[in-house]
Design an enzyme around this catalytic site. Structure first.
Site, PDB file in Angstrom:
ATOM      1  NE  ARG A  69      -2.452  -1.087   3.622  1.00 65.67           N
ATOM      2  CZ  ARG A  69      -2.078  -0.589   4.456  1.00 65.67           C
ATOM      3  NH1 ARG A  69      -2.014   0.921   4.567  1.00 65.67           N
ATOM      4  NH2 ARG A  69      -1.465  -0.971   5.620  1.00 65.67           N
ATOM      5  CE1 TYR A 210       2.554  -7.094  -4.299  1.00 64.55           C
ATOM      6  CE2 TYR A 210       1.359  -6.598  -2.211  1.00 64.55           C
ATOM      7  CZ  TYR A 210       2.477  -7.360  -2.846  1.00 64.55           C
ATOM      8  OH  TYR A 210       2.795  -8.305  -2.295  1.00 64.55           O
ATOM      9  CE  LYS A 219      -6.182  -3.769   4.367  1.00 63.71           C
ATOM     10  NZ  LYS A 219      -6.513  -4.116   5.625  1.00 63.71           N
ATOM     11  CG  HIS A 239      -7.595  -3.017   9.996  1.00 59.36           C
ATOM     12  ND1 HIS A 239      -6.289  -2.556  10.030  1.00 59.36           N
ATOM     13  CD2 HIS A 239      -7.405  -3.965   9.015  1.00 59.36           C
ATOM     14  CE1 HIS A 239      -5.258  -3.255   9.266  1.00 59.36           C
ATOM     15  NE2 HIS A 239      -6.152  -4.119   8.650  1.00 59.36           N
ATOM     16  CB  SER A 261      -1.196  -4.001   7.810  1.00 59.05           C
ATOM     17  OG  SER A 261      -2.278  -3.520   7.315  1.00 59.05           O
ATOM     18  CB  ALA A 262       2.248  -7.143   8.366  1.00 59.00           C
ATOM     19  CB  CYS A 263       0.357  -6.847  13.859  1.00 54.95           C
ATOM     20  SG  CYS A 263       1.369  -5.275  13.674  1.00 54.95           S
ATOM     21  CB  THR A 266      -3.577 -14.152   8.790  1.00 56.24           C
ATOM     22  OG1 THR A 266      -4.042 -13.221   8.041  1.00 56.24           O
ATOM     23  CG2 THR A 266      -4.245 -15.333   8.069  1.00 56.24           C
ATOM     24  CG  ASP A 286      -7.831  -7.192   6.355  1.00 52.40           C
ATOM     25  OD1 ASP A 286      -6.826  -6.649   7.495  1.00 52.40           O
ATOM     26  OD2 ASP A 286      -7.653  -6.681   5.571  1.00 52.40           O
ATOM     27  NE  ARG A 378       0.274  -8.686   2.407  1.00 51.50           N
ATOM     28  CZ  ARG A 378      -0.445  -8.169   3.440  1.00 51.50           C
ATOM     29  NH1 ARG A 378      -1.478  -8.756   3.740  1.00 51.50           N
ATOM     30  NH2 ARG A 378      -0.078  -7.058   4.007  1.00 51.50           N
ATOM     31  NE  ARG A 409       4.549  -6.925  13.412  1.00 52.77           N
ATOM     32  CZ  ARG A 409       4.905  -8.005  13.409  1.00 52.77           C
ATOM     33  NH1 ARG A 409       6.158  -8.563  14.230  1.00 52.77           N
ATOM     34  NH2 ARG A 409       4.682  -9.228  12.768  1.00 52.77           N
ATOM     35  CG  ASN A 508      -1.032 -15.227  21.433  1.00 50.99           C
ATOM     36  OD1 ASN A 508      -0.223 -14.926  22.106  1.00 50.99           O
ATOM     37  ND2 ASN A 508      -1.069 -14.942  19.862  1.00 50.99           N
TER      38      ASN A 508
END
Ligand code: SAT
Ligand code: MN
Length: 593
Positions: A69, A210, A219, A239, A261-263, A266, A286, A378, A409, A508
């Site tokens: 993004r 992308y 998004k 989100h 994102s990317a934390c 999923t 997401d 991805r 994070r 977790n």
């Protein structure tokens, strides 16, 4: 074909402007998908993976400048700068429209314009919205087939008089007669625009092929445009992942969780519990649309139909359910290719073979300095392939949410878990979220901590200050006895040597267990300046070996006074926040002192 006049007129107007060689209405069929894939394999845009190892799957390599993004090139063209808020890049709608018309004029010459009708949300659900994306990227078409309910079914949902969100997309690379195409066409950075027009709720995206820049249902529609609609109509576009956790008593708790994102959304959405008797089912990884249910509870649906997940770090160890989901019928982008025709990435769980083709199409050998897969590589896959997809994931009425997790994070400062004292304090915890910047967006600040309220900083279609008020106002439309509880979590705290203090992933569930017990009033918590902390003994660490619970749950007065100062500065940067949140910040500072 459709008789919807608004749609027919709009498609015709856009066709005239973009001047494609051809126009194709997508039906969303397997045959259409296969034909597009064949065409892209033949042109060199895609690699067919070995059908014995990865049946029905393909690899794409993007242009090295078009890998994530582009937040700097994402615009909210609201009537005024104030409406867009200091959290968004604002552009004057008239000027931006004019600039874009210039760019779009003739931009599809030599290409095909695909019409992609799609539904966000379960078919026939009162939650759902129809969008129509026009694109000159066949890569977008095949991705949209996984990520949304597209084609004929969407035209049926739209009907002859229904309304839709117009989503115009072009890679911004017209072809002159005789000019050969490249594998991944796109425009230079300064010509990229991911533009949103609140006035008519339309999306115009130019120059990137992308992910969230190009798959406009995600998004752009399901967060930025939906957040604007949600504000008007008293619901929430968030989100957030959505999961169901069944405990050993057979009791099911629905949880949503906001992480940037990317934390690890999923991974959490598909968690395989290490505690016996627990089970997780996935509704989404997401985005969550949250509305008042008929029973007065907060109901969630996943507007998407697939996962666009980060590949690096995904392994049979860290996320076995994701790995099983992507064994077949998957689109991979920017991962490495093995000599056998399979995929590889950093953190896939086995060593790299002696030779790979890296994400840029170059030879790669173990020991090479650069990564073989791009950090934001991805996979795109249909959610229905997930072995732990919830039987309720397409329920038109959604699932009732009892707990909302918030996190990011944070290598220091933030404890493993802390609960909001009440709804407003939960919104306060959402407003102070921060996270290290990841490779999910193009940035020269990767690794630095930034504030990211509710993980919506890049995705809120209006001012965050007004958005936080909208969250506070949700108390008015959710029944008082059904308000969800908020929990701020941090799986990423590290010790002095930089090692993670908490094992994360399947473990977790040990935190989720405490969350469920809190929701059901089965365990005490202790008040702290930040909120309600667990007693260390109440987090089950059996079988984990050494875990430094004291450090994981510690609140340092100095660190939190610093944090409070930085939150105060951030609130000011937002142009102020609702008085209730400002007061909660002051209360936290008082308690710290
Ligand atoms: O926006 S993307 O869909 O490219 C990925 C993300 O940031 O979550
Ligand atoms: Mn996301």
């Amino acid at each position: 074909m459709t008789k919807n006049q608004k749609l027919l007129t709009w498609v015709e107007d856009m066709r005239e402007m973009c001047q494609p060689d051809q126009l194709v209405w997508c039906d969303g069929s397997q045959a259409e998908y296969d034909a597009l894939m064949d065409q892209m394999v033949a042109s060199g845009a895609a690699v067919r993976l070995n059908p014995k190892l990865r049946p029905g799957s393909y690899l794409f390599r993007s242009h090295p400048s078009d890998v994530a993004r582009v937040e700097d090139r994402t615009f909210i063209a609201a009537a005024t700068k104030e409406e867009a808020g200091p959290n968004n890049n604002w552009a004057d709608p008239v000027e931006l429209r004019a600039r874009l018309v210039e760019l779009y004029t003739g931009c599809m010459r030599g290409r095909t314009m695909y019409v992609i009708p799609f539904v966000m949300g379960p078919l026939g659900s009162p939650f759902s919205l129809v969008g129509v994306e026009l694109t000159d990227s066949p890569y977008v078409v095949v991705n949209m087939r996984h990520m949304t309910r597209m084609g004929t079914q969407a035209l049926e949902e739209l009907g002859d008089t229904g309304d839709f969100v117009p989503c115009l997309h072009s890679v911004g690379a017209p072809l002159e007669p005789g000019q050969e195409d490249v594998a991944w066409p796109c425009a230079p950075m300064e010509q990229k625009y991911i533009a949103h027009f609140p006035e008519d709720l339309s999306i115009w995206s130019y120059g990137s092929g992308y992910g969230g820049n190009a798959l406009l249902g995600k998004k752009c529609l399901a967060l930025r445009i939906a957040s604007l609609k949600a504000r008007e109509e008293n619901w929430l576009a968030e989100h957030m992942l959505i999961l169901g956790l069944t405990d050993p008593k057979g009791r099911k708790t629905w949880i949503s969780a906001a992480f940037p994102s990317a934390c690890g959304k999923t991974n959490l959405a598909m968690l395989v519990p290490t505690l016996p008797g627990y089970q997780v089912e996935t509704v989404g990884d997401d985005i969550a649309w949250l509305r008042r249910g008929e029973d007065g509870s907060l109901r969630a649906v996943n507007p998407e139909a697939g996962f666009f997940g980060v590949a690096p770090g995904t392994s049979y160890q860290s996320n076995p359910s994701a790995m099983r989901t992507i064994e077949t019928n998957t689109i991979f982008t920017n991962v490495a290719l093995t000599d056998e025709g399979d995929v590889w990435w950093e953190g896939i769980g086995h060593d790299a073979p002696a030779h790979l083709i890296d994400w840029q199409g170059k030879d790669w050998h173990p020991g090479d300095e650069r990564p073989a897969a791009h950090p934001n590589a991805r996979f795109t896959v249909s959610a229905s392939q997930c072995p732990v997809i919830s039987p309720d994931w397409e329920k038109p009425e959604g699932v009732p949410i009892s707990a909302i997790l918030l996190g990011g994070r944070r290598p220091k400062t933030v404890p493993l878990v802390v609960e909001g004292r009440d709804f407003a304090h939960g919104v306060f915890l959402g407003s102070i979220m921060g996270s290290q910047i990841t490779a999910a967006a193009i940035s020269d600040k990767i690794g630095q901590v930034r504030r990211d309220p509710f993980a919506m900083l890049p995705f809120c279609g209006y001012s965050l200050s007004a958005y936080l008020q909208h969250w506070l106002d949700a108390r008015e439309w959710i029944d008082a006895d059904k308000l969800p509880r908020f929990f701020h979590v941090n799986w990423f705290r590290r010790d002095e040597a930089g090692r993670f203090l908490w094992p994360g992933f399947g473990d977790n569930v040990r935190v989720l267990e405490w969350v469920v017990k809190r929701v059901n009033g089965e365990v005490e918590a202790q008040d702290s300046p930040l909120g309600l902390l667990p007693h260390a003994k109440d987090i089950n660490t059996q079988g984990l070996g050494e875990v430094d619970m004291d450090t994981l749950l510690a609140l340092s007065k100095e660190e939190w006074l610093e944090e409070a100062a930085s939150i105060r500065a951030y609130y000011e940067q937002l142009g102020g926040v609702p008085a209730e949140l400002q007061a909660l910040l002051e209360d936290m500072e008082k308690r710290l002192k």
